[in-house]
Motif scaffolding. Sequence first.
Motif, mmCIF file in Angstrom:
data_model
loop_
_atom_site.group_PDB
_atom_site.id
_atom_site.type_symbol
_atom_site.label_atom_id
_atom_site.label_comp_id
_atom_site.label_asym_id
_atom_site.label_seq_id
_atom_site.Cartn_x
_atom_site.Cartn_y
_atom_site.Cartn_z
ATOM 1 N N PHE A 25 -3.584 34.140 -63.311
ATOM 2 C CA PHE A 25 -2.649 33.561 -64.280
ATOM 3 C C PHE A 25 -1.513 34.527 -64.599
ATOM 4 O O PHE A 25 -0.348 34.137 -64.669
ATOM 5 C CB PHE A 25 -3.401 33.178 -65.556
ATOM 6 C CG PHE A 25 -2.510 32.767 -66.690
ATOM 7 C CD1 PHE A 25 -1.673 31.662 -66.569
ATOM 8 C CD2 PHE A 25 -2.489 33.489 -67.873
ATOM 9 C CE1 PHE A 25 -0.838 31.281 -67.605
ATOM 10 C CE2 PHE A 25 -1.661 33.111 -68.919
ATOM 11 C CZ PHE A 25 -0.820 32.014 -68.787
ATOM 12 N N THR A 81 2.443 34.080 -63.820
ATOM 13 C CA THR A 81 3.421 34.223 -64.905
ATOM 14 C C THR A 81 4.572 35.118 -64.469
ATOM 15 O O THR A 81 5.741 34.847 -64.771
ATOM 16 C CB THR A 81 2.751 34.817 -66.164
ATOM 17 O OG1 THR A 81 1.664 33.984 -66.556
ATOM 18 C CG2 THR A 81 3.749 34.904 -67.313
ATOM 19 N N TYR A 100 -8.177 29.296 -65.711
ATOM 20 C CA TYR A 100 -8.553 30.385 -66.624
ATOM 21 C C TYR A 100 -9.255 29.828 -67.871
ATOM 22 O O TYR A 100 -10.259 30.387 -68.331
ATOM 23 C CB TYR A 100 -7.311 31.182 -67.009
ATOM 24 C CG TYR A 100 -7.535 32.121 -68.174
ATOM 25 C CD1 TYR A 100 -8.424 33.181 -68.094
ATOM 26 C CD2 TYR A 100 -6.843 31.930 -69.373
ATOM 27 C CE1 TYR A 100 -8.623 34.046 -69.167
ATOM 28 C CE2 TYR A 100 -7.037 32.781 -70.453
ATOM 29 C CZ TYR A 100 -7.927 33.830 -70.346
ATOM 30 O OH TYR A 100 -8.138 34.671 -71.410
ATOM 31 N N TYR A 120 -7.924 35.202 -64.937
ATOM 32 C CA TYR A 120 -6.886 35.740 -65.824
ATOM 33 C C TYR A 120 -5.839 36.524 -65.020
ATOM 34 O O TYR A 120 -4.632 36.421 -65.265
ATOM 35 C CB TYR A 120 -7.511 36.645 -66.881
ATOM 36 C CG TYR A 120 -6.500 37.260 -67.826
ATOM 37 C CD1 TYR A 120 -5.905 36.505 -68.821
ATOM 38 C CD2 TYR A 120 -6.136 38.602 -67.709
ATOM 39 C CE1 TYR A 120 -4.970 37.057 -69.684
ATOM 40 C CE2 TYR A 120 -5.209 39.165 -68.560
ATOM 41 C CZ TYR A 120 -4.628 38.388 -69.548
ATOM 42 O OH TYR A 120 -3.702 38.940 -70.393
ATOM 43 N N PHE A 153 2.561 30.554 -72.378
ATOM 44 C CA PHE A 153 1.574 29.578 -71.938
ATOM 45 C C PHE A 153 2.234 28.213 -71.798
ATOM 46 O O PHE A 153 3.188 27.901 -72.511
ATOM 47 C CB PHE A 153 0.410 29.507 -72.935
ATOM 48 C CG PHE A 153 -0.317 30.806 -73.105
ATOM 49 C CD1 PHE A 153 -1.374 31.121 -72.278
ATOM 50 C CD2 PHE A 153 0.068 31.717 -74.081
ATOM 51 C CE1 PHE A 153 -2.052 32.328 -72.422
ATOM 52 C CE2 PHE A 153 -0.593 32.916 -74.230
ATOM 53 C CZ PHE A 153 -1.647 33.231 -73.396
ATOM 54 N N TYR A 176 -3.529 28.563 -65.213
ATOM 55 C CA TYR A 176 -3.856 28.643 -66.637
ATOM 56 C C TYR A 176 -5.055 27.756 -66.966
ATOM 57 O O TYR A 176 -5.964 28.165 -67.708
ATOM 58 C CB TYR A 176 -2.641 28.227 -67.460
ATOM 59 C CG TYR A 176 -2.922 28.112 -68.947
ATOM 60 C CD1 TYR A 176 -3.315 29.216 -69.692
ATOM 61 C CD2 TYR A 176 -2.795 26.884 -69.594
ATOM 62 C CE1 TYR A 176 -3.569 29.111 -71.043
ATOM 63 C CE2 TYR A 176 -3.051 26.764 -70.949
ATOM 64 C CZ TYR A 176 -3.437 27.880 -71.670
ATOM 65 O OH TYR A 176 -3.704 27.763 -73.011
#
Length: 468
Positions: free
Chosen positions: A235, A239, A183, A232, A261, A180
């Motif tokens: 990330f 996730t 990113y 991205y 997040f 994150y």
Amino acid sequence: MKSLKNKFSALLILFCVQFSFAQDSLKLSHQEFLNIVKNYHPLAFRYQLQNKIANAEITKARGNFDPVLAGKLGEKNIDGTKYYEQRNVELGIPTWYGIDITGSYNYLDGEKLNSSETKGGLYQFGVTIPLAKNLLYDKRRAMLDQAKFGLKMTEAEQIVLTNELLLDAENTYWEWVKNYEIYKLQKSAVEINRKRLELTKKTYEFGERPAIDTVEVSSQLQGFELQERDAYLNFVKSTQELQMFLWKDQQELYEISQLIFPSSSLDEHSGYSDYEFLVQNVQSRQVQNHASLEYYLQKQNILESERRLKWQSFLPKIDFTYNFFNKENYRRDFLPLFDNNFQYGLKLEIPIFLRQARADYEIAKLKISQNQQDSQLKTREINTKIETYKNEVNNYFTQIDISTKNLNNYQRLLNAEETRFSNGESSLFLINSRENKLLEAQEKNLELKAKFLKSYNKLKWLNENFLR
């Protein structure tokens, strides 16, 4: 009510995570994530059930010492002849030392009884004593001992497995945080270069910059946009990996309907300041107190119990049984024991070749030796892990320090290059080059911090495995 209950469960699952950062997004902290894993992950729940099963095994083994109450009622009648009529109540009490105690009342009447049978009501008190095999140790005592050792063994295993689950979950969380933050770096670089492109276009329109400068900035922007898309994607992948640890009540997988997040950052972790204390704490531990070695210790106790039980097979089976009788409505006459109203028996069994006994005993000893070797190997493995994780933590911390200094230098170089550019002494190519180097250094710094935290977590959860 059902809808309200579902909402309340969801609220517990997310531990009051707050809506922020972006539209329709959630923020999840490190501690909130660990609480979800501890309370709702199916593996954590399964490990807790193993302890309950081990406790139930102890109760089951204690059942071998439960008194047994039995009763019998019967009659036989043919052509008006009553062969027999019987009523019997008996209580058997097994004891810890292999001695069985029995007490009964038997009423018997009829016209076709065996000559050895006693008519009328008869009270009986008896005891059976093993004089060799099963006197010092028997299967009932072995099962109870092994169930108790099994509980401790399961508890030690549960600690190790639960901590391995939490280690895996925590490292997944910090990998997610790292992706994150990378990113965000790429996103910030894209925004800076978009503004730079707009500014360059304006200076070109005013005749202050050549057209090639707009191509230079545009090319740099496109490169950063590609890196942003790649960051991205990483990330989003992390996730999805994080989602495997997010569960609701009743062990239902929590489906992520929108991006979440992290509310924790790599820089906020306390490990940077207290890792030396953790290293000292782990080094001061006694390795034999590690839960993995406790597992092998309790397994050793179980195998030793089995060896003692198998050794009983070498002994002859000599059981002495004595019963005292007293007829209903007769005067009690207990003493002397072998004078009147008694029955005794002596049963002897002697194995001749002892082949099964020798084989069982040899197998039990070999299993003990095998477990001792496994324990020694595990001890070596734990010591090696302690040294490895300690070296990793110290090394990564030093690398972070060097990387941070290097990062500051790249930032100063970029600032200086921008100053020179504003004075007409540099070019966009050099600025882009400095900016790329700075971004690489920033990503490297984040990678090192993530590696440090993973090694720190390995050391932390290894420390949590110590029982004392």
